[in-house]
Design a protein around this motif. Sequence first.
Motif, PDB file in Angstrom:
ATOM      1  N   VAL A  31       0.802  -1.107  -0.006  1.00  0.00           N
ATOM      2  CA  VAL A  31       0.124   0.109  -0.068  1.00  0.00           C
ATOM      3  C   VAL A  31       0.849   1.317   0.185  1.00  0.00           C
ATOM      4  N   LYS A  32       2.027   1.169   0.608  1.00  0.00           N
ATOM      5  CA  LYS A  32       2.836   2.474   0.973  1.00  0.00           C
ATOM      6  C   LYS A  32       4.089   2.519   0.355  1.00  0.00           C
ATOM      7  N   PHE A  33       4.474   1.598  -0.448  1.00  0.00           N
ATOM      8  CA  PHE A  33       5.772   1.529  -1.124  1.00  0.00           C
ATOM      9  C   PHE A  33       5.718   1.103  -2.444  1.00  0.00           C
ATOM     10  N   GLY A  34       6.027   1.997  -3.380  1.00  0.00           N
ATOM     11  CA  GLY A  34       6.005   1.763  -4.913  1.00  0.00           C
ATOM     12  C   GLY A  34       7.374   1.645  -5.387  1.00  0.00           C
ATOM     13  N   ASP A  35       7.644   1.707  -6.768  1.00  0.00           N
ATOM     14  CA  ASP A  35       8.820   1.431  -7.480  1.00  0.00           C
ATOM     15  C   ASP A  35       9.802   2.608  -6.948  1.00  0.00           C
ATOM     16  N   ASN A  36       9.352   3.834  -7.226  1.00  0.00           N
ATOM     17  CA  ASN A  36      10.438   5.042  -6.842  1.00  0.00           C
ATOM     18  C   ASN A  36       9.905   5.761  -5.817  1.00  0.00           C
ATOM     19  N   GLN A  37       9.442   5.224  -4.728  1.00  0.00           N
ATOM     20  CA  GLN A  37       9.085   5.670  -3.538  1.00  0.00           C
ATOM     21  C   GLN A  37       9.951   5.257  -2.280  1.00  0.00           C
ATOM     22  N   GLU A  38       9.885   6.042  -1.277  1.00  0.00           N
ATOM     23  CA  GLU A  38      10.376   5.742  -0.042  1.00  0.00           C
ATOM     24  C   GLU A  38       9.546   5.574   1.070  1.00  0.00           C
ATOM     25  N   LEU A  39       9.525   4.616   2.037  1.00  0.00           N
ATOM     26  CA  LEU A  39       8.787   4.601   2.937  1.00  0.00           C
ATOM     27  C   LEU A  39       8.721   5.832   3.834  1.00  0.00           C
ATOM     28  N   SER A  40       7.800   6.233   4.593  1.00  0.00           N
ATOM     29  CA  SER A  40       7.763   7.267   5.657  1.00  0.00           C
ATOM     30  C   SER A  40       8.673   6.983   6.803  1.00  0.00           C
ATOM     31  N   LYS A  41       9.198   7.754   7.446  1.00  0.00           N
ATOM     32  CA  LYS A  41       9.650   7.213   8.677  1.00  0.00           C
ATOM     33  C   LYS A  41       8.964   6.323   9.804  1.00  0.00           C
ATOM     34  N   GLY A  42       7.461   6.806   9.843  1.00  0.00           N
ATOM     35  CA  GLY A  42       6.767   6.063  10.566  1.00  0.00           C
ATOM     36  C   GLY A  42       6.498   4.560  10.082  1.00  0.00           C
ATOM     37  N   TYR A  43       6.130   4.283   9.041  1.00  0.00           N
ATOM     38  CA  TYR A  43       6.068   3.157   8.265  1.00  0.00           C
ATOM     39  C   TYR A  43       7.253   2.358   8.309  1.00  0.00           C
ATOM     40  N   SER A  44       8.343   2.951   8.127  1.00  0.00           N
ATOM     41  CA  SER A  44       9.625   2.248   8.104  1.00  0.00           C
ATOM     42  C   SER A  44       9.753   1.511   9.672  1.00  0.00           C
ATOM     43  N   ILE A  45       9.534   2.171  10.543  1.00  0.00           N
ATOM     44  CA  ILE A  45       9.675   1.675  11.840  1.00  0.00           C
ATOM     45  C   ILE A  45       8.793   0.524  12.021  1.00  0.00           C
ATOM     46  N   ILE A  46       7.266   0.758  11.710  1.00  0.00           N
ATOM     47  CA  ILE A  46       6.509  -0.381  11.554  1.00  0.00           C
ATOM     48  C   ILE A  46       6.950  -1.776  11.050  1.00  0.00           C
ATOM     49  N   VAL A  47       7.532  -1.431   9.785  1.00  0.00           N
ATOM     50  CA  VAL A  47       8.125  -2.585   9.001  1.00  0.00           C
ATOM     51  C   VAL A  47       9.410  -3.357   9.992  1.00  0.00           C
ATOM     52  N   VAL A  48      10.239  -2.359  10.288  1.00  0.00           N
ATOM     53  CA  VAL A  48      11.320  -3.148  11.185  1.00  0.00           C
ATOM     54  C   VAL A  48      10.767  -3.722  12.412  1.00  0.00           C
ATOM     55  N   ILE A  49       9.820  -3.051  13.146  1.00  0.00           N
ATOM     56  CA  ILE A  49       9.187  -4.007  14.356  1.00  0.00           C
ATOM     57  C   ILE A  49       8.679  -5.121  13.930  1.00  0.00           C
ATOM     58  N   PHE A  50       7.891  -5.295  12.815  1.00  0.00           N
ATOM     59  CA  PHE A  50       7.136  -6.637  12.412  1.00  0.00           C
ATOM     60  C   PHE A  50       8.222  -7.556  11.859  1.00  0.00           C
ATOM     61  N   ILE A  51       9.399  -7.117  11.323  1.00  0.00           N
ATOM     62  CA  ILE A  51      10.331  -7.967  10.908  1.00  0.00           C
ATOM     63  C   ILE A  51      11.227  -8.594  12.031  1.00  0.00           C
ATOM     64  N   CYS A  52      11.249  -7.681  12.994  1.00  0.00           N
ATOM     65  CA  CYS A  52      11.852  -8.073  14.537  1.00  0.00           C
ATOM     66  C   CYS A  52      10.805  -9.303  15.049  1.00  0.00           C
ATOM     67  N   LEU A  53       9.734  -8.809  15.033  1.00  0.00           N
ATOM     68  CA  LEU A  53       8.578 -10.080  15.519  1.00  0.00           C
ATOM     69  C   LEU A  53       8.697 -11.389  14.764  1.00  0.00           C
ATOM     70  N   PHE A  54       8.846 -11.223  13.694  1.00  0.00           N
ATOM     71  CA  PHE A  54       9.297 -12.470  12.706  1.00  0.00           C
ATOM     72  C   PHE A  54      10.199 -13.169  13.201  1.00  0.00           C
ATOM     73  N   VAL A  55      11.293 -12.440  13.358  1.00  0.00           N
ATOM     74  CA  VAL A  55      12.626 -13.112  13.873  1.00  0.00           C
ATOM     75  C   VAL A  55      12.692 -13.456  15.030  1.00  0.00           C
ATOM     76  N   VAL A  56      11.974 -12.881  15.829  1.00  0.00           N
ATOM     77  CA  VAL A  56      11.686 -13.345  17.313  1.00  0.00           C
ATOM     78  C   VAL A  56      11.010 -14.919  17.177  1.00  0.00           C
ATOM     79  N   ALA A  57       9.888 -15.092  16.534  1.00  0.00           N
ATOM     80  CA  ALA A  57       9.408 -16.285  16.320  1.00  0.00           C
ATOM     81  C   ALA A  57      10.065 -17.471  15.805  1.00  0.00           C
ATOM     82  N   PHE A  58      10.889 -16.972  14.744  1.00  0.00           N
ATOM     83  CA  PHE A  58      11.774 -18.064  14.033  1.00  0.00           C
ATOM     84  C   PHE A  58      12.817 -18.301  15.126  1.00  0.00           C
TER      85      PHE A  58
END
Length: 513
Positions: free
Chosen positions: A373-400
């Motif tokens: 929804v928020k990230f296209g070919d020539n876009q960058e994620l906003s700071k807020g959404y970038s932090i959310i992505v990192v948090i959920f990637i970390c939660l994924f890594v925790v589960a693994f």
Amino acid sequence: MAGGSFGPTGVAKERAEQYQGKVTSYVIVACLVAAIGGSIFGYDIGISGGVTSMDEFLDQFFHTVYEKKKQAHESNYCKYDNQGLAAFTSSLYLAGLVSTLAASPITRNYGRRASIVCGGVSFFIGAALNAGAVNLAMLLAGRILLGVGIGFGNQAVPLYLSEVAPTHLRGGLNMMFQLATTLGIFTANMVNYGTQQLKPWGWRLSLGLAAFPAMLMTLGGYFLPETPNSLVERGLTERGRRVLEKLRGTKNVDAELQDMVDASELANSIKHPFRNILQKQHRPQLVMAICMPMFQILTGINSILFYAPVLFQTMGFGGNASLYSSALTGAVLVLSTLISISLVDKLGRRPLLISGGVQMIICQAIVSVILGVKFGDNQELSKGYSIIVVIFICLFVVAFGWSWGPLGWTIPSEIFPLETRSAGQSITVAVNLLFTFFIAQAFLSLLCAFKFGIFLFFAGWVSVMTIFVYFLLPETKGVPIEEMTLLWKKHWFWKKVLPATNHEAESNNNSSI
């Protein structure tokens, strides 16, 4: 457990209640030294992604990728799509796949220590070649030798840990391999974070420092005691008894030693373990040896760990921020592995695998939706959404880290009878490295093709493996390694697959009469 014994598929006398001993300093030191083999594997997984995101490295060996990276109009998802760059990462795992099959007879005929030493020496030479590489051929030659080292180490170290550990703590101590792997990943991320400032030779230091754990593995392998199981298997029963007494801290090891002797007699009657493992009585173990490592890689974890800096740069993080974020995921993986070590012999293997699977599915779906929804070919994620992505990637890594990370290695290493154990571990490592190779080689292209859907692709596989565990994997907590064959006879599905033993056939005949 029910009493009794059965046919030609291993020892099943159920002497476990007679096992005695405690956790000795001898066991702890042996496990710590052996687990260094895991740190080598982890260091390479972590170091590759950081190095391949460094401009100086790309400019020298992959100039087309370097030029593509600088072009602002290039698709965010496709800027790193290059088969040569992917081959730098994946060549190691293809070499490891071949070498682990060669390691099996060495591990069986010369002991677990021999394979650990061979792996350490090969990895040391490979690290030196990579650090001094002046062209792509030299770089790939070093990677291949690193792969040989990983093939030998991953074949021998989990076996060593399973055979040295007391039954009631086998899961936790076996996870020392995975803990060392995660520490290796974290260390590599921190090294990359530091060496990126050392232009233009920082990447050489990153690759060359792999020689340090390789040296520790070689020296440790030389001074470690051989496992009593291996000594008994090779006819050195008295020496095996002395080692077992030191490991258990007691002279009363008769029951455990007798299980080893019984297993060894059967093992030595099997001249072709790879052929034997294909027989129907070993079908459950063979399925697990193939599916557990395959599923471990298809969680998508290696994609994140290999290419974490590249992935975060793709999402619009700057160079420093991307390496910092990947270091964070490495630290999270270490902490979650410690959680698994503390819980695996209390809660069991199945609850950790199932709960971890559910959490991974949720996290991957959320990351995919945000990127879609928020990230296209020539876009960058906003700071807020970038932090959310990192948090959920970390939660994924925790589960693994509390589930498929350590247990993908622990379960296959503890389920095989002695006569097929080395062959079974070789199959486990070969499958792991085969799928690691496929994912490492294909991930950058998949990222370009699937875009945000790459996370849904892996979430689908996690759903499949969670269902697999729920229906087909019995709980192995607290089951002695030499009595594991009884477990499959009691499982609702596998008891229908396994052939009837002589004892059971006689019982059925008597009941029909």
